[in-house]
Design a protein around this motif. Sequence first.
Motif, PDB file in Angstrom:
ATOM      1  N   LEU A  10       0.648  -0.770  -0.193  1.00 37.11           N
ATOM      2  CA  LEU A  10       0.103   0.151  -0.018  1.00 37.11           C
ATOM      3  C   LEU A  10       0.599   1.307  -0.035  1.00 37.11           C
ATOM      4  CD1 LEU A  10      -2.881   0.540   0.335  1.00 37.11           C
ATOM      5  CD2 LEU A  10      -2.256   0.567   2.608  1.00 37.11           C
ATOM      6  N   GLU A  11       0.562   2.320  -0.824  1.00 31.32           N
ATOM      7  CA  GLU A  11       1.215   3.614  -0.798  1.00 31.32           C
ATOM      8  C   GLU A  11       0.225   4.441  -0.329  1.00 31.32           C
ATOM      9  OE1 GLU A  11       2.277   6.528  -4.167  1.00 31.32           O
ATOM     10  OE2 GLU A  11       2.795   4.266  -4.780  1.00 31.32           O
ATOM     11  N   HIS A  20      -3.865  10.420  -0.206  1.00 32.10           N
ATOM     12  CA  HIS A  20      -4.241   9.092  -1.604  1.00 32.10           C
ATOM     13  C   HIS A  20      -3.868   8.126  -0.790  1.00 32.10           C
ATOM     14  CE1 HIS A  20      -6.241  12.571  -3.248  1.00 32.10           C
ATOM     15  NE2 HIS A  20      -5.292  13.585  -2.763  1.00 32.10           N
ATOM     16  N   LEU A  21      -4.460   6.883  -1.220  1.00 34.86           N
ATOM     17  CA  LEU A  21      -3.337   5.050  -0.739  1.00 34.86           C
ATOM     18  C   LEU A  21      -3.976   4.816  -2.567  1.00 34.86           C
ATOM     19  CD1 LEU A  21      -6.097   3.976   2.221  1.00 34.86           C
ATOM     20  CD2 LEU A  21      -3.542   5.129   2.053  1.00 34.86           C
ATOM     21  N   SER A  22      -2.806   4.049  -2.441  1.00 37.87           N
ATOM     22  CA  SER A  22      -3.287   3.431  -3.388  1.00 37.87           C
ATOM     23  C   SER A  22      -2.339   2.216  -3.753  1.00 37.87           C
ATOM     24  CB  SER A  22      -1.544   4.057  -4.514  1.00 37.87           C
ATOM     25  OG  SER A  22      -0.896   4.668  -4.821  1.00 37.87           O
ATOM     26  N   LEU A  76     -13.446   5.937  -2.570  1.00 36.72           N
ATOM     27  CA  LEU A  76     -12.408   5.195  -3.308  1.00 36.72           C
ATOM     28  C   LEU A  76     -13.125   4.367  -4.962  1.00 36.72           C
ATOM     29  CD1 LEU A  76     -10.705   1.932  -2.102  1.00 36.72           C
ATOM     30  CD2 LEU A  76     -12.957   1.213  -1.959  1.00 36.72           C
ATOM     31  N   THR A  77     -11.467   4.343  -5.575  1.00 41.52           N
ATOM     32  CA  THR A  77     -12.041   4.271  -6.870  1.00 41.52           C
ATOM     33  C   THR A  77     -11.061   2.740  -6.925  1.00 41.52           C
ATOM     34  OG1 THR A  77     -12.508   6.442  -7.582  1.00 41.52           O
ATOM     35  CG2 THR A  77     -11.445   4.763  -9.259  1.00 41.52           C
ATOM     36  N   LEU A  78     -12.325   2.025  -7.656  1.00 40.47           N
ATOM     37  CA  LEU A  78     -11.843   0.312  -7.832  1.00 40.47           C
ATOM     38  C   LEU A  78     -11.766   0.023  -9.725  1.00 40.47           C
ATOM     39  CD1 LEU A  78     -13.566  -1.756  -5.364  1.00 40.47           C
ATOM     40  CD2 LEU A  78     -10.976  -1.043  -4.973  1.00 40.47           C
ATOM     41  N   ARG A  79     -10.389  -0.852 -10.413  1.00 39.53           N
ATOM     42  CA  ARG A  79     -10.056  -0.405 -11.116  1.00 39.53           C
ATOM     43  C   ARG A  79     -10.223  -2.253 -11.343  1.00 39.53           C
ATOM     44  NH1 ARG A  79      -6.923   3.694 -15.123  1.00 39.53           N
ATOM     45  NH2 ARG A  79      -6.195   1.450 -15.009  1.00 39.53           N
ATOM     46  N   LEU A  87      -7.005  -0.354  -6.735  1.00 43.81           N
ATOM     47  CA  LEU A  87      -7.544   0.555  -5.299  1.00 43.81           C
ATOM     48  C   LEU A  87      -6.964   1.786  -5.745  1.00 43.81           C
ATOM     49  CD1 LEU A  87      -6.549   1.164  -2.802  1.00 43.81           C
ATOM     50  CD2 LEU A  87      -7.246  -1.351  -2.525  1.00 43.81           C
ATOM     51  N   ARG A  88      -7.546   2.994  -5.742  1.00 44.90           N
ATOM     52  CA  ARG A  88      -7.332   4.087  -5.027  1.00 44.90           C
ATOM     53  C   ARG A  88      -7.664   5.134  -3.974  1.00 44.90           C
ATOM     54  NH1 ARG A  88      -2.847   5.519  -7.934  1.00 44.90           N
ATOM     55  NH2 ARG A  88      -2.842   5.174  -9.986  1.00 44.90           N
ATOM     56  N   ALA A  89      -7.693   5.228  -3.162  1.00 48.47           N
ATOM     57  CA  ALA A  89      -8.335   5.470  -2.220  1.00 48.47           C
ATOM     58  C   ALA A  89      -8.178   7.615  -1.214  1.00 48.47           C
ATOM     59  CB  ALA A  89      -8.748   5.253  -0.914  1.00 48.47           C
ATOM     60  N   THR A  90      -9.250   8.263  -1.143  1.00 52.81           N
ATOM     61  CA  THR A  90      -8.731   9.834  -0.577  1.00 52.81           C
ATOM     62  C   THR A  90      -8.985   9.033   1.142  1.00 52.81           C
ATOM     63  OG1 THR A  90      -9.076  10.811  -2.872  1.00 52.81           O
ATOM     64  CG2 THR A  90      -9.224  12.189  -0.837  1.00 52.81           C
TER      65      THR A  90
END
Length: 184
Positions: A10-11, A20-22, A76-79, A87-90
């Motif tokens: 996790l970044e 922001h997480l990705s 939260l965005t999932l692709r 995943l990308r999240a704020t």
Amino acid sequence: MLWGGNIGALEIRAEGGETHLSAVFPYGSETELAPGRREVFAPHAFRARVEAGEEIHLLTQHDYSKPLASTAAGNLTLRDLDEGLELRATVDASTSWAADFIAAHKAGLVRGISPGFRVERGGDRVERRGAEIVRTVHSASLFEISAVTVPAYPQAQIEARAWETHQDRLPVRGAVYPLNRWRL
């Protein structure tokens, strides 16, 4: 409990007052969850709920009382990509658990991700390879993905869970109990 290394973790980054997480949960990476027990996720294993726009949560340690983001909230965005689930999240640090998570991540204590899902009948294949049992998950309903301390997959670091070939322990030959396949 099993865990792996710190590869592809996790970044987190702060930008303009937001955190922001990705991360990417990899498909096609086989791992040993216990001696003689291996697992791999086929490409697009989580596609159904992700592409349907179902509500999926980002949690801390698989705890629904400590949400960090969700698709319904829009943070939260999932692709579902060929190589893995991105995943990308704020994260809003105004809750105590989000602030604790961010501090623990910055300290290097929480680095992995772990999906919480259910495999319906026919969504996986369990086979013997010599002395090993290998479970390939082809289709799973994803309900949440968590930032975790103790991951199992080296590439995405997911939480280990107990499983065995269900046919070997069920009284009715061929019967499947999907709730026995929850991973949390």
